[in-house]
Design an enzyme around this catalytic site. Structure first.
Site, PDB file in Angstrom:
ATOM      1  N   ARG A  93       8.990 -24.149  -6.489  1.00  0.00           N
ATOM      2  CA  ARG A  93      10.201 -23.893  -5.693  1.00  0.00           C
ATOM      3  C   ARG A  93      10.421 -22.395  -5.501  1.00  0.00           C
ATOM      4  O   ARG A  93      10.732 -21.933  -4.399  1.00  0.00           O
ATOM      5  CB  ARG A  93      11.424 -24.510  -6.375  1.00  0.00           C
ATOM      6  CG  ARG A  93      11.520 -26.013  -6.279  1.00  0.00           C
ATOM      7  CD  ARG A  93      12.783 -26.506  -6.968  1.00  0.00           C
ATOM      8  NE  ARG A  93      12.921 -27.959  -6.916  1.00  0.00           N
ATOM      9  CZ  ARG A  93      13.918 -28.643  -7.464  1.00  0.00           C
ATOM     10  NH1 ARG A  93      14.880 -27.995  -8.120  1.00  0.00           N
ATOM     11  NH2 ARG A  93      13.969 -29.951  -7.365  1.00  0.00           N
ATOM     12  N   GLY A 128      12.796 -38.080   0.317  1.00  0.00           N
ATOM     13  CA  GLY A 128      12.240 -39.280  -0.281  1.00  0.00           C
ATOM     14  C   GLY A 128      11.131 -39.928   0.521  1.00  0.00           C
ATOM     15  O   GLY A 128      10.586 -39.373   1.480  1.00  0.00           O
ATOM     16  N   ARG A 159      14.647 -23.183 -11.657  1.00  0.00           N
ATOM     17  CA  ARG A 159      15.228 -22.856 -12.957  1.00  0.00           C
ATOM     18  C   ARG A 159      14.135 -22.794 -14.021  1.00  0.00           C
ATOM     19  O   ARG A 159      13.063 -23.384 -13.867  1.00  0.00           O
ATOM     20  CB  ARG A 159      16.271 -23.905 -13.353  1.00  0.00           C
ATOM     21  CG  ARG A 159      17.368 -24.115 -12.320  1.00  0.00           C
ATOM     22  CD  ARG A 159      18.398 -25.130 -12.770  1.00  0.00           C
ATOM     23  NE  ARG A 159      17.854 -26.464 -12.970  1.00  0.00           N
ATOM     24  CZ  ARG A 159      17.672 -27.356 -12.009  1.00  0.00           C
ATOM     25  NH1 ARG A 159      17.964 -27.044 -10.751  1.00  0.00           N
ATOM     26  NH2 ARG A 159      17.191 -28.554 -12.285  1.00  0.00           N
ATOM     27  N   CYS A 164       0.055   0.948   7.839  1.00  0.00           N
ATOM     28  CA  CYS A 164      -0.394   1.333   6.502  1.00  0.00           C
ATOM     29  C   CYS A 164      -1.708   2.110   6.564  1.00  0.00           C
ATOM     30  O   CYS A 164      -1.956   2.983   5.729  1.00  0.00           O
ATOM     31  CB  CYS A 164      -0.574   0.090   5.638  1.00  0.00           C
ATOM     32  SG  CYS A 164       0.983  -0.715   5.187  1.00  0.00           S
ATOM     33  N   LEU A 219      11.261 -40.388   4.533  1.00  0.00           N
ATOM     34  CA  LEU A 219      11.018 -39.129   5.227  1.00  0.00           C
ATOM     35  C   LEU A 219       9.568 -38.695   5.044  1.00  0.00           C
ATOM     36  O   LEU A 219       8.934 -38.182   5.976  1.00  0.00           O
ATOM     37  CB  LEU A 219      11.973 -38.055   4.711  1.00  0.00           C
ATOM     38  CG  LEU A 219      11.956 -36.701   5.420  1.00  0.00           C
ATOM     39  CD1 LEU A 219      12.196 -36.865   6.917  1.00  0.00           C
ATOM     40  CD2 LEU A 219      13.001 -35.776   4.818  1.00  0.00           C
ATOM     41  N   SER A 222       7.420 -40.500   7.538  1.00  0.00           N
ATOM     42  CA  SER A 222       7.506 -39.925   8.880  1.00  0.00           C
ATOM     43  C   SER A 222       6.694 -38.644   8.994  1.00  0.00           C
ATOM     44  O   SER A 222       5.965 -38.436   9.966  1.00  0.00           O
ATOM     45  CB  SER A 222       8.972 -39.643   9.242  1.00  0.00           C
ATOM     46  OG  SER A 222       9.726 -40.833   9.284  1.00  0.00           O
ATOM     47  N   GLU A 226       0.822  -1.205   0.000  1.00  0.00           N
ATOM     48  CA  GLU A 226       0.000   0.000   0.000  1.00  0.00           C
ATOM     49  C   GLU A 226       0.865   1.267   0.000  1.00  0.00           C
ATOM     50  O   GLU A 226       0.555   2.246  -0.680  1.00  0.00           O
ATOM     51  CB  GLU A 226      -0.916   0.001   1.232  1.00  0.00           C
ATOM     52  CG  GLU A 226      -1.873  -1.177   1.297  1.00  0.00           C
ATOM     53  CD  GLU A 226      -1.312  -2.363   2.067  1.00  0.00           C
ATOM     54  OE1 GLU A 226      -2.116  -3.165   2.576  1.00  0.00           O
ATOM     55  OE2 GLU A 226      -0.068  -2.497   2.159  1.00  0.00           O
ATOM     56  N   THR A 235      17.831 -38.881  -0.759  1.00  0.00           N
ATOM     57  CA  THR A 235      17.620 -38.255  -2.066  1.00  0.00           C
ATOM     58  C   THR A 235      18.892 -37.575  -2.554  1.00  0.00           C
ATOM     59  O   THR A 235      19.239 -37.643  -3.740  1.00  0.00           O
ATOM     60  CB  THR A 235      16.469 -37.238  -1.988  1.00  0.00           C
ATOM     61  OG1 THR A 235      15.259 -37.921  -1.654  1.00  0.00           O
ATOM     62  CG2 THR A 235      16.284 -36.501  -3.301  1.00  0.00           C
TER      63      THR A 235
END
Length: 360
Positions: free
Chosen positions: A181, A293, A204, A81, A296, A299, A49, A193
């Site tokens: 990402r 992976g 990318r 603001c 994990l 879990s 703002e 992994t």
């Protein structure tokens, strides 16, 4: 595109860059014409703002503001603001959603209305809810929002029996993952992994060039087994290794390479994942994209630590009892104990199918 859609589009541009602040976009309109725009800057910088108002020298008499989030009304790193909006002469404010921050919730709206400014709160939409799902969880619990992303064949295999996995999905799906990402504060994988694939964990474009916004790279590595030549370490960017208490020699070696180390207590001889997420929240990480992976993932799911899943399914079958799946480990012993996915949506991405759903 409506004025509010324009504000939401601006807000999305700051995803993954302004944490722990929320991504916000603001548009100023006069005589049905956009005359200024703003995007929230890095922490300590002006909010959306204020950026928009500054383009008019803070003289916005008779304008209508469209903001993707309720304007703040308290002193933090920057002044409120709402004070600036009132002083600038804005006559009407449209808000996509009220801020769930207890310091702001409905108070910003009330302050503007008491100053004689008309305030309109839009009906919430899935677009708005997804934009702020990470921030709202973080601001109310102190914990990051965790998204589990995986890519598999139609029969649920993430690699063949020989371990090969490049590439299960097509380019369009891979481009989508890189966008995810860039919009996340951090991307996280397990040490298995890293050992198997040596990933970069960077965001990318389709030509392999780095995108402007890069996530923090997190590797869950209980015993600091990571190779010092791993690309997550040698490539530019911030890398965090989550390990158990102790192992000081290995940790000092990693720190000498510029790697940050987070220590947690042991939970079944592994990193205490709930403790890890709490520590990530304490340093202002609001969103984590978890990419594997399978052990994990098991879990995290069994401990109820995953909020959202994004699965990409390739139109192929791999088969094989030894071929890995996105969710390994012991699994759930009974169907009644399994985790249900709610609010699912399905979308075709190139030749692949993307399924999005929520666990908690």
């Amino acid at each position: 595109m409506s004025y509010m859609d324009q504000a939401l589009t601006l807000a999305r541009q700051s995803l993954g860059e302004v944490h722990p602040n929320p991504p916000v976009g603001a548009v100023l309109v006069k005589n049905e014409k956009v005359i200024a725009e703003g995007i929230t800057q890095l922490p300590g910088g002006p909010h959306a703002e204020i950026v928009a108002l500054a383009k008019l020298n803070h003289e916005a008499s008779g304008t209508v503001m469209y903001s993707s989030l309720e304007p703040c009304c308290h002193y933090g790193r920057t002044p409120p603001c709402t004070d600036a909006i009132i002083k600038a002469g804005v006559t009407e404010v449209h808000i996509a959603v009220l801020d769930k921050n207890p310091k702001v919730f409905s108070r910003g709206k009330d302050q503007l209305e008491k100053a004689g400014i008309k305030v309109v709160v839009d009906r919430s939409s899935p677009v708005v809810e997804q934009l702020y799902e990470a921030y709202f969880k973080f601001i109310t619990t102190g914990l990051p929002f965790v998204t589990f992303k995986f890519a598999s064949s139609l029969d649920g295999k993430i690699a063949a029996s020989d371990g090969s996995s490049t590439w299960i999905t097509g380019q369009d799906a891979r481009d989508k993952v890189h966008l995810l990402r860039s919009e996340s504060d951090a991307v996280m994988v397990g040490i298995g992994t890293v050992i198997a694939d040596d990933p970069r964990l960077t965001a990318r474009d389709s030509n392999g060039h780095l995108l402007h916004k890069q996530p923090i790279k997190i590797v869950v590595d209980s015993r600091c087994r990571i190779s010092r030549d791993s690309r997550v370490i040698t490539d530019d960017g911030t890398t965090v290794i989550a390990s158990l208490d102790g192992l000081n020699v290995a940790k000092n070696q990693l720190k000498s390479l510029g790697v940050q180390v987070i220590e947690t207590p042991s939970l079944h001889s592994s990193v205490d994942l709930a403790n890890l997420l709490s520590q990530l929240g304490s340093i202002g990480i609001t969103s984590v994209l978890f990419e594997g992976g399978g052990t994990l993932a098991s879990s995290l799911i069994q401990q109820g630590l995953i909020d959202k899943i994004i699965g990409f399914f390739s139109p192929c079958f791999i088969g094989g009892k030894r071929a890995p799946t996105p969710f390994d480990g012991d699994g759930f012993a009974t169907l009644s104990a399994s985790q249900s996915v709610r609010d699912m949506s399905v979308q075709q991405v190139g030749s692949d199918i993307m399924i999005i759903g929520y666990l908690n």
